[in-house]
Design an enzyme around this catalytic site. Structure first.
Site, PDB file in Angstrom:
ATOM      1  CB  ALA A 155      -0.931  -0.009   1.210  1.00 17.57           C
ATOM      2  CG  ASP A 309     -10.789   0.732   6.672  1.00 12.99           C
ATOM      3  OD1 ASP A 309     -11.847   0.937   6.057  1.00 12.99           O
ATOM      4  OD2 ASP A 309      -9.722   0.461   6.102  1.00 12.99           O
TER       5      ASP A 309
END
Length: 584
Positions: A155, A309
């Protein structure tokens, strides 16, 4: 997958020094001037600056019923914003992920496009990872028996590798990219500078309800916490204890080792919530997993410190233990527990079809400003809550949407929204999506209802906790103890005819700006009128002589032209003010 043994990939002293110089060089190249040029260049490359320069776009942001052509126009803007954020890297990717939660600021067409924002970037060379592991871990690369050279995840902030410890455990190793902290700090300073300029351009009503600087400080304060993996490890351990001690079907990954830039934790071999085989569990087991997850998240929400999240991709079903395992604790949300209590109270009232009481609780969540019509706001909340009575998760009016709509109505009525509420609402909506994947046969409405006892226990426990009421008790004792002396002072002032009251009238910003505009325009009107009158007097009364080489006709023509220009400027300013106000 290629496996690199420690002995095979150990770095020499010369290689370590070379990598250190390269990392320092990359960090030195990150400067405000270069990043500003990069940002402007990327915005121009994707045509976003040209589109946003079209003033008609901003009128669509507050328009409720948009035509298909207008919706398509907003979708194009969202698509270009997504490409800009992806090109500019981690700071802007994180900003885009937060903007997804702010349906109160951006239209749904844009936030839906930003939801597909990719946080997947090509991995950096494995030598840099080896350098970080060697310098960060107490035993360096000797910590591992083996480690895969190819990451299992890459990421914008970090890369994750699978490894085996010398003690025999399989581990997931999360490593922050070496330049990401410097890039974050540089980009944040630029974004804050632009936000201050934008704040000054907002209409006064919107500026009263939306403080961009405060919003950015809150968001980036949490984002900088993601760059400290010790904090993430501590959060994982805290929630691991809660999950395993309180819930049968939940557990958290064990943390083996953590430094600022490296996190070594248990490797979970399992499926995501969206991918696990349905026949792996019975209906009763799936229902119990959903209840445990829902109650676990509701308890976290009530405590004001929660997984921000909590979507299906961040929850694994462990093949070995068959338990649900929440992972990736980098994004943690925080909110005042008094606000969360008010939210769960209006959820209870909504289920009982008590829309009036639910609206009163909603007024405890949002903060009306001087531009808010509270009667209109309460009526809109009352009408909204009626739509959610006995709703099911498959309908348009599902409970994941409820808090988001509460925020939208508050913003439309110029209310100030508490920081963190939008992220809380998005996380709450994600928990409903998770419940839908695990056990679609049961409505989330009933799942939340099953947690009523725990919710009320938390509300009552905090309300009657002596620590929470310490300030109130102190103030009451102070008032009671000093009351005779205060009353005596008041009576003395009356006795000596010395009672005074100072009052100061404060004008709100909107009225002040309007008064300034009126006075400026009156002054400009008087100047224009004076010039035109003087021009007429020159033409009619002055003899035909020259001043500074100019004839009477030239002087009169110049004065008439100046008056005409100033008059046109005055009309343009009036038209421009009306146009600006129509944006919102």
């Amino acid at each position: 997958m290629e496996v690199a043994e420690k002995r095979a990939f150990g770095l020499t002293a010369a290689e370590m020094e070379q990598i250190k110089r390269e990392i320092d060089k990359y960090k030195a190249e990150i400067s405000k001037a270069k990043r500003q040029r990069k940002i402007v260049g990327v915005i121009a490359k994707h045509g976003l600056g040209y589109i946003l320069n079209d003033s008609s776009i901003f009128r669509l942001f507050r328009k409720r019923n948009r035509s298909p052509e207008e919706s398509e126009k907003l979708q194009k803007i969202g698509r270009r914003m997504r490409m800009v954020f992806e090109d500019l890297g981690p700071t802007f990717i994180k900003l885009g992920q937060v903007l997804v939660t702010r349906n109160d600021i951006l239209p749904e067409e844009i936030t839906l496009e930003l939801e597909s924002l990719l946080d997947k970037v090509p991995p950096i060379h494995f030598d840099y990872i080896k350098y970080i592991l060697e310098t960060e871990l107490p035993e360096g690369l000797d910590t591992f028996e083996s480690i895969d050279a190819e990451p299992i995840g890459s990421a914008s902030l970090a890369q994750v590798y699978r490894a085996r410890l010398k003690t025999g455990e399989d581990a997931a190793v999360k490593v922050l990219r070496p330049t990401v902290e410097k890039l974050f700090q540089t980009d944040i300073s630029i974004i804050k500078k632009w936000a201050r300029r934008l704040q000054k351009q907002l209409p006064v009503e919107m500026a009263a309800s939306l403080d961009l600087n405060e919003l950015l400080n809150d968001y980036y304060g949490g984002s900088m916490d993601e760059l400290n993996l010790v904090r993430e490890a501590r959060t994982m351990e805290e929630h691991h204890k809660i999950a395993e001690n309180r819930f049968e079907w939940l557990r958290g990954p064990d943390v083996y080792l953590a430094t600022k830039n490296v996190l070594v934790m248990e490797f979970i071999d399992g499926w995501t919530i969206k991918d696990f085989p349905v026949d792996f569990f019975t209906f009763e087991e799936r229902l119990q997993i959903m209840l445990d997850l829902a109650h676990y998240y509701i308890e976290s929400f009530m405590n004001g410190n929660y997984h921000a999240d909590a979507h299906g991709s961040n929850i694994l079903i462990c093949k070995k233990t068959r338990k649900a395992v929440p992972i990736d604790w980098g994004m943690i949300g925080k909110m005042d527990t008094m606000h969360t209590q008010a939210i769960f109270r209006f959820l209870m009232h909504t289920r009982l079809n008590q829309a009036e009481d639910a609206a009163e609780c909603a007024m405890d969540v949002v903060m009306p400003t001087i531009y808010t019509d509270t009667i209109k706001l309460r009526d809109q909340y009352r009408a909204m809550f009626l739509n959610y009575v006995n709703s099911t998760q498959g309908e348009k009016y599902n409970w994941g949407r409820l808090v988001l709509e509460l925020i939208n109505i508050g913003m439309m009525n110029y209310c100030k929204i508490p920081n963190g509420l939008a992220l809380w609402a998005k996380a709450f909506s994600a928990t409903e999506g998770t419940a839908r994947w695990i056990c679609p046969e049961v409505s989330y409405h009933h799942v939340v209802e099953s947690a009523d006892t725990a919710v009320m226990k938390g509300v009552i426990g905090r309300r009657f906790n002596y620590r929470a009421n310490a300030t109130w008790i102190t103030e009451f004792v102070k008032m009671f103890g000093t009351m005779p002396r205060r009353i005596n002072k008041i009576l003395e002032h009356f006795y000596y005819n010395d009672f005074r009251m100072n009052m100061q009238m404060r004008v709100d910003k909107r009225t002040e700006n309007m008064a300034n505009q009126i006075m400026n325009r009156l002054a400009l009107t008087m100047i224009v009128a004076s010039i035109i009158i003087a021009t007429g007097l020159i033409m009619s009364n002055m003899p035909d002589v020259e001043f500074f080489g100019l004839t009477k006709a030239a002087i009169a023509s110049t004065g008439l032209a100046l008056g005409l220009v100033l008059g046109l400027y005055l009309l343009w300013r009036i038209w421009r003010t009306r146009k600006t106000r129509s944006f919102f």
